[in-house]
Scaffold this active site. Structure first.
Site, mmCIF file in Angstrom:
data_model
loop_
_atom_site.group_PDB
_atom_site.id
_atom_site.type_symbol
_atom_site.label_atom_id
_atom_site.label_comp_id
_atom_site.label_asym_id
_atom_site.label_seq_id
_atom_site.Cartn_x
_atom_site.Cartn_y
_atom_site.Cartn_z
ATOM 1 N N CYS A 171 -2.572 0.773 9.886
ATOM 2 C CA CYS A 171 -3.591 -0.161 9.393
ATOM 3 C C CYS A 171 -4.475 -0.741 10.495
ATOM 4 O O CYS A 171 -5.546 -1.266 10.226
ATOM 5 C CB CYS A 171 -2.943 -1.278 8.602
ATOM 6 S SG CYS A 171 -1.850 -2.278 9.561
ATOM 7 N N HIS A 224 0.822 -1.214 0.000
ATOM 8 C CA HIS A 224 0.000 0.000 0.000
ATOM 9 C C HIS A 224 0.860 1.270 0.000
ATOM 10 O O HIS A 224 1.997 1.244 0.482
ATOM 11 C CB HIS A 224 -0.874 0.047 1.261
ATOM 12 C CG HIS A 224 -1.919 -1.009 1.341
ATOM 13 N ND1 HIS A 224 -2.007 -1.894 2.397
ATOM 14 C CD2 HIS A 224 -2.941 -1.315 0.512
ATOM 15 C CE1 HIS A 224 -3.043 -2.706 2.210
ATOM 16 N NE2 HIS A 224 -3.625 -2.381 1.078
#
Ligand code: CIR
Length: 258
Positions: free
Chosen positions: A248, A160
């Site tokens: 996250c 990501h």
């Protein structure tokens, strides 16, 4: 101002979370202990923390950041790029929908929240293995409705965008220059991830300005301490094994008190 932090508990199935190294093993009890330290670092910083129930059918559910994005006055519900993660969305959307209006990324768009880095009125979005052009275009429309511009960033070598770039505060970013074109972030003072430190360029910026950082990156952490940041180093190794960073594990929402 009330600052909310949503976390999602660690399911028994967490050792089966997606991993770039499928043979790597995860210690469930260790993961739960690390998750609790992470939760406490948010409580200590003054967040009201809500922990959404785990879902054993979805081993990756603690990575709650990937299923929703806080964008101005609304929440964008993601459509995760990994099909096995799409069932994580509904309980989180239901919890968040009580606080802000929801907008949704629709197929064929895919978008993981870990690819969205909001800095002031700019939304940086990673074009990655998880987020595609349709997802980016849909996010761009939602961002425009909030008065923000969108800049897409090609991401390589990591899952990501926020595994490669973290906002430290003011005009400073932590960056892994091998994974993104750093010239896109030329308006920021860039602190580079120290070479050889096998971790993601991931930090969680708390509302008090200090940074939750990974204990496994002492040289990178020193670079941030050298420019004056207060650091809260914690061990998130069990989550790193499943390719997770520090952002996250939570979704942070600031609400203006009525
Ligand atoms: C996955 O592969 O989707 C999870 N095992 C890790 C997701 C980490 N998410 C993030 O850093 N935003």
């Amino acid at each position: 101002m009330t600052d909310l932090a949503f976390l999602r508990a660690v399911p028994d199935s967490f050792p089966r979370a997606l991993k770039s190294e499928p043979s790597a093993t995860i210690d469930l009890l260790g993961a739960r202990a690390q998750h609790d330290v992470y939760r406490r670092s948010l409580v200590d910083a003054g967040y009201d923390v809500a922990v959404i129930e785990a879902d054993d059918a979805h081993p990756d559910c603690p990575f709650i950041e990937d299923v929703a994005v806080v964008l101005g006055s609304s929440i964008v519900v993601a459509h995760p790029g990994a099909p096995s993660r799409r069932g994580e969305v509904t309980p989180v959307a239901e919890a968040l929908g009580a606080f802000m209006p929801l907008k949704r990324i629709e197929p064929p768009g895919t978008l993981d929240g870990g690819d969205v880095l909001v800095i002031d009125d700019t939304v940086y979005v990673g074009r990655s293995v998880r987020t595609n052009d349709s997802g980016i275009a849909q996010l761009e429309e939602f961002a425009a409705e909030e008065g923000s511009r969108t800049i897409s960033v090609d991401v390589s070598g990591v899952l990501h965008l926020k595994s490669a770039v973290g906002h430290l505060g003011e005009a400073m970013v932590l960056i892994a220059p091998d994974s993104v074109d750093r010239s896109i972030f030329s308006g920021y003072h860039q602190i580079e991830k120290a070479p050889g430190e096998e971790h993601l360029a991931s930090v969680l910026r708390l509302k008090n300005g200090s940074l939750v950082v990974t204990a496994s990156a002492p040289r990178t952490n020193q670079r941030m301490a050298d420019v004056g940041f207060g650091l809260v180093p914690i061990d998130v190794s069990e989550f790193q094994t499943a390719d997770g960073g520090l952002t996250c594990l939570s979704l942070l929402i600031s609400m203006v008190d009525a």
